[in-house]
Scaffold this motif. Structure first.
Motif, PDB file in Angstrom:
ATOM      1  N   GLY A  16      37.708  34.225  56.398  1.00 41.98           N
ATOM      2  CA  GLY A  16      36.525  34.870  56.954  1.00 41.98           C
ATOM      3  C   GLY A  16      35.707  35.664  55.954  1.00 41.98           C
ATOM      4  N   PHE A  17      35.963  35.481  54.672  1.00 45.11           N
ATOM      5  CA  PHE A  17      35.222  36.164  53.613  1.00 45.11           C
ATOM      6  C   PHE A  17      35.323  35.316  52.346  1.00 45.11           C
ATOM      7  CE2 PHE A  17      39.427  38.100  54.148  1.00 45.11           C
ATOM      8  CZ  PHE A  17      40.003  37.956  52.897  1.00 45.11           C
ATOM      9  N   PRO A  18      34.470  35.602  51.349  1.00 51.51           N
ATOM     10  CA  PRO A  18      34.477  34.787  50.134  1.00 51.51           C
ATOM     11  C   PRO A  18      35.680  35.070  49.235  1.00 51.51           C
ATOM     12  CG  PRO A  18      32.883  36.554  49.917  1.00 51.51           C
ATOM     13  CD  PRO A  18      33.421  36.624  51.324  1.00 51.51           C
ATOM     14  N   PHE A  19      36.071  34.070  48.494  1.00 55.86           N
ATOM     15  CA  PHE A  19      37.103  34.194  47.472  1.00 55.86           C
ATOM     16  C   PHE A  19      36.569  35.074  46.353  1.00 55.86           C
ATOM     17  CE2 PHE A  19      38.816  32.575  43.406  1.00 55.86           C
ATOM     18  CZ  PHE A  19      40.171  32.747  43.629  1.00 55.86           C
ATOM     19  N   ILE A  20      37.351  36.062  45.960  1.00 57.06           N
ATOM     20  CA  ILE A  20      36.933  36.974  44.896  1.00 57.06           C
ATOM     21  C   ILE A  20      37.972  36.950  43.785  1.00 57.06           C
ATOM     22  CG2 ILE A  20      36.377  39.347  44.273  1.00 57.06           C
ATOM     23  CD1 ILE A  20      35.521  39.720  47.218  1.00 57.06           C
ATOM     24  N   LEU A  21      37.470  36.731  42.593  1.00 58.49           N
ATOM     25  CA  LEU A  21      38.316  36.730  41.408  1.00 58.49           C
ATOM     26  C   LEU A  21      37.517  37.346  40.266  1.00 58.49           C
ATOM     27  CD1 LEU A  21      40.963  35.736  39.991  1.00 58.49           C
ATOM     28  CD2 LEU A  21      39.702  33.638  39.430  1.00 58.49           C
ATOM     29  N   ALA A  22      38.098  38.286  39.567  1.00 56.53           N
ATOM     30  CA  ALA A  22      37.485  38.822  38.354  1.00 56.53           C
ATOM     31  C   ALA A  22      37.632  37.729  37.299  1.00 56.53           C
ATOM     32  CB  ALA A  22      38.182  40.111  37.920  1.00 56.53           C
ATOM     33  N   VAL A  23      36.591  36.934  37.133  1.00 61.11           N
ATOM     34  CA  VAL A  23      36.693  35.690  36.368  1.00 61.11           C
ATOM     35  C   VAL A  23      36.710  35.881  34.858  1.00 61.11           C
ATOM     36  CG1 VAL A  23      35.720  34.255  38.195  1.00 61.11           C
ATOM     37  CG2 VAL A  23      34.193  35.253  36.472  1.00 61.11           C
ATOM     38  N   ARG A  24      36.454  37.091  34.381  1.00 63.95           N
ATOM     39  CA  ARG A  24      36.469  37.302  32.940  1.00 63.95           C
ATOM     40  C   ARG A  24      37.851  36.954  32.395  1.00 63.95           C
ATOM     41  NH1 ARG A  24      33.669  42.559  30.449  1.00 63.95           N
ATOM     42  NH2 ARG A  24      32.099  41.759  31.879  1.00 63.95           N
ATOM     43  N   GLY A  25      37.865  36.115  31.374  1.00 64.43           N
ATOM     44  CA  GLY A  25      39.117  35.672  30.775  1.00 64.43           C
ATOM     45  C   GLY A  25      39.626  34.356  31.347  1.00 64.43           C
ATOM     46  N   TYR A  26      38.976  33.856  32.389  1.00 63.60           N
ATOM     47  CA  TYR A  26      39.348  32.567  32.976  1.00 63.60           C
ATOM     48  C   TYR A  26      38.368  31.497  32.520  1.00 63.60           C
ATOM     49  CZ  TYR A  26      42.479  34.700  36.432  1.00 63.60           C
ATOM     50  OH  TYR A  26      43.505  35.376  37.054  1.00 63.60           O
ATOM     51  N   ASP A  27      38.864  30.259  32.480  1.00 63.55           N
ATOM     52  CA  ASP A  27      37.967  29.123  32.342  1.00 63.55           C
ATOM     53  C   ASP A  27      37.895  28.434  33.703  1.00 63.55           C
ATOM     54  OD1 ASP A  27      40.386  27.745  32.608  1.00 63.55           O
ATOM     55  OD2 ASP A  27      40.359  26.922  30.589  1.00 63.55           O
TER      56      ASP A  27
ATOM     57  N   ALA B 288      48.564  34.929  53.081  1.00 59.43           N
ATOM     58  CA  ALA B 288      48.204  35.472  54.398  1.00 59.43           C
ATOM     59  C   ALA B 288      46.901  36.251  54.261  1.00 59.43           C
ATOM     60  CB  ALA B 288      49.317  36.396  54.903  1.00 59.43           C
ATOM     61  N   ARG B 289      46.179  36.391  55.354  1.00 63.73           N
ATOM     62  CA  ARG B 289      44.885  37.089  55.334  1.00 63.73           C
ATOM     63  C   ARG B 289      45.045  38.537  54.847  1.00 63.73           C
ATOM     64  NH1 ARG B 289      40.920  39.959  58.322  1.00 63.73           N
ATOM     65  NH2 ARG B 289      38.845  39.060  58.037  1.00 63.73           N
ATOM     66  N   SER B 290      46.076  39.219  55.310  1.00 60.17           N
ATOM     67  CA  SER B 290      46.269  40.611  54.880  1.00 60.17           C
ATOM     68  C   SER B 290      46.484  40.697  53.366  1.00 60.17           C
ATOM     69  CB  SER B 290      47.438  41.250  55.623  1.00 60.17           C
ATOM     70  OG  SER B 290      48.630  40.522  55.379  1.00 60.17           O
ATOM     71  N   ASP B 291      47.212  39.733  52.808  1.00 59.33           N
ATOM     72  CA  ASP B 291      47.416  39.705  51.357  1.00 59.33           C
ATOM     73  C   ASP B 291      46.101  39.453  50.630  1.00 59.33           C
ATOM     74  OD1 ASP B 291      50.143  40.133  51.657  1.00 59.33           O
ATOM     75  OD2 ASP B 291      50.613  37.987  51.647  1.00 59.33           O
ATOM     76  N   GLU B 292      45.280  38.573  51.190  1.00 59.33           N
ATOM     77  CA  GLU B 292      44.000  38.265  50.554  1.00 59.33           C
ATOM     78  C   GLU B 292      43.011  39.421  50.648  1.00 59.33           C
ATOM     79  OE1 GLU B 292      42.730  35.771  48.413  1.00 59.33           O
ATOM     80  OE2 GLU B 292      44.909  35.726  48.304  1.00 59.33           O
TER      81      GLU B 292
ATOM     82  N   THR C 296      44.266  41.647  47.893  1.00 58.58           N
ATOM     83  CA  THR C 296      43.988  41.035  46.593  1.00 58.58           C
ATOM     84  C   THR C 296      42.501  41.063  46.283  1.00 58.58           C
ATOM     85  OG1 THR C 296      45.946  39.623  46.762  1.00 58.58           O
ATOM     86  CG2 THR C 296      44.227  38.900  45.233  1.00 58.58           C
ATOM     87  N   SER C 297      41.678  40.842  47.296  1.00 59.99           N
ATOM     88  CA  SER C 297      40.228  40.877  47.079  1.00 59.99           C
ATOM     89  C   SER C 297      39.789  42.256  46.604  1.00 59.99           C
ATOM     90  CB  SER C 297      39.484  40.491  48.361  1.00 59.99           C
ATOM     91  OG  SER C 297      39.725  39.138  48.666  1.00 59.99           O
ATOM     92  N   LEU C 298      40.296  43.310  47.226  1.00 62.63           N
ATOM     93  CA  LEU C 298      39.952  44.659  46.780  1.00 62.63           C
ATOM     94  C   LEU C 298      40.460  44.915  45.361  1.00 62.63           C
ATOM     95  CD1 LEU C 298      40.485  46.766  50.018  1.00 62.63           C
ATOM     96  CD2 LEU C 298      38.306  46.288  48.852  1.00 62.63           C
ATOM     97  N   GLU C 299      41.657  44.458  45.050  1.00 64.99           N
ATOM     98  CA  GLU C 299      42.185  44.606  43.687  1.00 64.99           C
ATOM     99  C   GLU C 299      41.285  43.903  42.683  1.00 64.99           C
ATOM    100  OE1 GLU C 299      46.156  43.050  44.070  1.00 64.99           O
ATOM    101  OE2 GLU C 299      46.888  44.858  45.075  1.00 64.99           O
ATOM    102  N   GLN C 300      40.814  42.711  43.032  1.00 60.51           N
ATOM    103  CA  GLN C 300      39.923  41.970  42.148  1.00 60.51           C
ATOM    104  C   GLN C 300      38.571  42.676  42.013  1.00 60.51           C
ATOM    105  OE1 GLN C 300      40.632  39.184  40.185  1.00 60.51           O
ATOM    106  NE2 GLN C 300      42.692  39.795  40.799  1.00 60.51           N
ATOM    107  N   ILE C 301      38.085  43.251  43.098  1.00 58.40           N
ATOM    108  CA  ILE C 301      36.831  44.014  43.051  1.00 58.40           C
ATOM    109  C   ILE C 301      36.991  45.215  42.120  1.00 58.40           C
ATOM    110  CG2 ILE C 301      35.368  45.546  44.439  1.00 58.40           C
ATOM    111  CD1 ILE C 301      35.683  43.420  46.713  1.00 58.40           C
TER     112      ILE C 301
END
Length: 173
Positions: free
Chosen positions: A121-132, A147-151, A154-159
């Motif tokens: 129900g929300f976009p995938f978030i990844l701090a993409v710096r350092g990724y190809d 699971a949604r709760s984990d995501e 994780t999304s907040l951690e990535q933000i």
């Protein structure tokens, strides 16, 4: 294009409106974080500024946190194709090579974006710096199993990671 840089002293002493404008891009389309941080000045270090901004988000409540998550663009999504990303997101996605996807990679990212949003129900978030591109896709595929709760967590951690990169690009000691 590199963003304008500020010293911590400049940020601590500028008018609140200027501080808010300078830091409005740290958290995607969420100027309210910078507005609250402006009232907490002065900051003794860049780490203290970063910690305060993250704490503002952490204390904002689930509704505001979800709005922040949902304010993020999909990776190589419609906003990128239409040139509607913020300057910060454009730099980050381009740095991960997402502006140069093959048609196969682009199609795969579109399918992953759709599956992720449908499941969570929300976009995938990844701090993409350092990724190809391959690393982004692999991370995307792996996280679809969560699971949604984990995501949400994780999304907040990535933000927070994205915010750190953006602060480090913007603020000098």
């Amino acid at each position: 294009m590199k963003p304008m840089q500020y010293t911590l002293e400049q940020l601590n002493t500028m008018p609140p409106e200027a501080f808010e404008a300078a830091l409005s891009g740290i958290f995607e389309h969420s100027r309210w974080v910078a507005e609250r941080a402006a009232r907490m000045r002065p900051f003794g270090s860049i780490d203290a500024l970063y910690a305060a901004m993250c704490e503002i988000v952490a204390d904002a409540g689930a509704e505001r946190q979800f709005a922040l998550i949902d304010a993020h663009p999909e990776l190589a999504g419609k906003a990128a194709v239409q040139g509607e990303l913020t300057a910060e997101s454009t730099r980050e996605q381009s740095g991960a090579g997402l502006a140069h996807c093959s048609q196969e990679e682009f199609d795969k990212l579109q399918r992953l974006n759709e599956a992720y949003r449908e499941k969570f129900g929300f976009p995938f978030i990844l701090a993409v710096r350092g990724y190809d591109r391959a690393g982004v896709i692999a991370n995307f595929e792996a996280r679809l199993n969560n699971a949604r709760s984990d995501e949400l967590r994780t999304s907040l951690e990535q933000i927070y990671r994205i915010a750190r990169f953006r602060i480090d690009d913007l603020v000098t000691g």
